[in-house]
Motif scaffolding. Structure first.
Motif, mmCIF file in Angstrom:
data_model
loop_
_atom_site.group_PDB
_atom_site.id
_atom_site.type_symbol
_atom_site.label_atom_id
_atom_site.label_comp_id
_atom_site.label_asym_id
_atom_site.label_seq_id
_atom_site.Cartn_x
_atom_site.Cartn_y
_atom_site.Cartn_z
ATOM 1 N N SER A 169 0.817 -1.208 0.000
ATOM 2 C CA SER A 169 0.000 0.000 0.000
ATOM 3 C C SER A 169 0.854 1.264 0.000
ATOM 4 O O SER A 169 1.894 1.338 0.644
ATOM 5 C CB SER A 169 -0.920 0.018 1.228
ATOM 6 N N HIS B 129 -5.308 6.097 5.811
ATOM 7 C CA HIS B 129 -5.896 4.780 6.062
ATOM 8 C C HIS B 129 -6.995 4.863 7.125
ATOM 9 O O HIS B 129 -8.068 4.259 6.988
ATOM 10 C CB HIS B 129 -4.792 3.826 6.523
ATOM 11 N N SER C 107 -8.743 -0.094 0.316
ATOM 12 C CA SER C 107 -7.375 -0.036 -0.197
ATOM 13 C C SER C 107 -6.479 -1.151 0.308
ATOM 14 O O SER C 107 -5.386 -1.347 -0.226
ATOM 15 C CB SER C 107 -6.730 1.312 0.184
ATOM 16 N N ASN C 108 -6.886 -1.858 1.346
ATOM 17 C CA ASN C 108 -6.027 -2.917 1.886
ATOM 18 C C ASN C 108 -6.875 -3.937 2.642
ATOM 19 O O ASN C 108 -8.063 -3.732 2.882
ATOM 20 C CB ASN C 108 -4.925 -2.342 2.773
#
Length: 248
Positions: A35, A80, A117-118
């Protein structure tokens, strides 16, 4: 008089910035080697606490107000922790929504397709707001299996992870569909999808050991070694050895 939804969003962003720890951010980066997203360094526990404080302080806001703020946080890839905040806000309102038809489920599917995203964001969404939401709407559980056919890898991972806390506990989980979904994902090239398969089989083995044992033996030639190691982690030692001797 309370403040409006946009001001609450700004308040939450300030709270996250104030709680940021560069040391924690540096420590957490090792969990997301692929990431490029920036971390503030705020633990999930602290994010949930901040969401709870805001929710208690601004009780005049409607569920739709909170969902709209959550959507904004989910879309904002600055940090995040913004997605973790989005997840926490949805969890606050998910249980009480007047929603029997799965409107929120469709909304969160879009998040998995566009905003996650992760793996940590995927799992947080599954284990917290989705779990709270589906507990009150077990008739929607079967729809989760369909995510295993979608092009987005986080949807495919979520097709197992979103059911983890229901396996062995809810009669509404169709084990045949769980096994069918795991089977179709055995050849998936995404490592996080594979980890989701292994996680599901590991949890399921604690309730249906023989069924998982038989499934793994039937598909031993196809299952990836890392997925198999994860799947047998909670099995008795002698069963683990039988798979190791078979070439695990």
């Amino acid at each position: 008089m309370g403040i409006g939804p946009d001001a609450v969003e700004a308040e939450l962003k300030c709270a996250l910035a104030s709680a940021a720890s560069p040391a924690l951010a540096n420590s957490l980066r090792r969990y997301f080697p692929e990431s490029t997203q920036t971390l503030l360094g705020v633990s999930n526990t602290e994010v949930i606490k901040l969401a709870g404080v805001a929710f208690a302080r601004h009780r005049g806001l409607t569920a739709e107000d909170w969902l709209a703020r959550a959507e904004r946080f989910a879309q904002d890839h600055t940090y995040h922790e913004y997605f973790i905040m989005a997840s926490a806000l949805v969890a606050k309102v998910a249980r009480g929504l007047d929603d029997k038809d799965g409107r929120l489920l469709k909304r969160l599917q879009v998040w998995l397709e566009r905003y996650v995203s992760n793996w940590a964001q995927c799992d947080d969404l599954c284990i917290k707001p989705l779990y709270v939401y589906l507990q009150r709407r077990p008739q929607l559980l079967e729809r989760i299996h369909d995510w295993g056919t979608l092009p987005g890898p986080w949807c495919r991972r979520a097709s197992n992870v979103a059911l983890i806390k229901f396996v062995g506990r809810s009669p509404d989980v169709d084990q045949a569909l769980v096994f069918a979904n795991c089977e179709r994902l055995l050849g998936d090239a995404d490592p996080y999808v594979q980890k989701g398969v292994g996680w599901m089989l590991k949890v399921l083995s604690q309730y249906e050991l023989q069924a998982v044992h038989d499934f793994l033996h039937r598909h031993l030639a196809r299952i990836k070694r890392s997925t198999l190691r994860y799947a047998i982690e909670k099995m008795p030692r002698d069963v683990q050895r039988s798979f190791t001797q078979a070439g695990a």
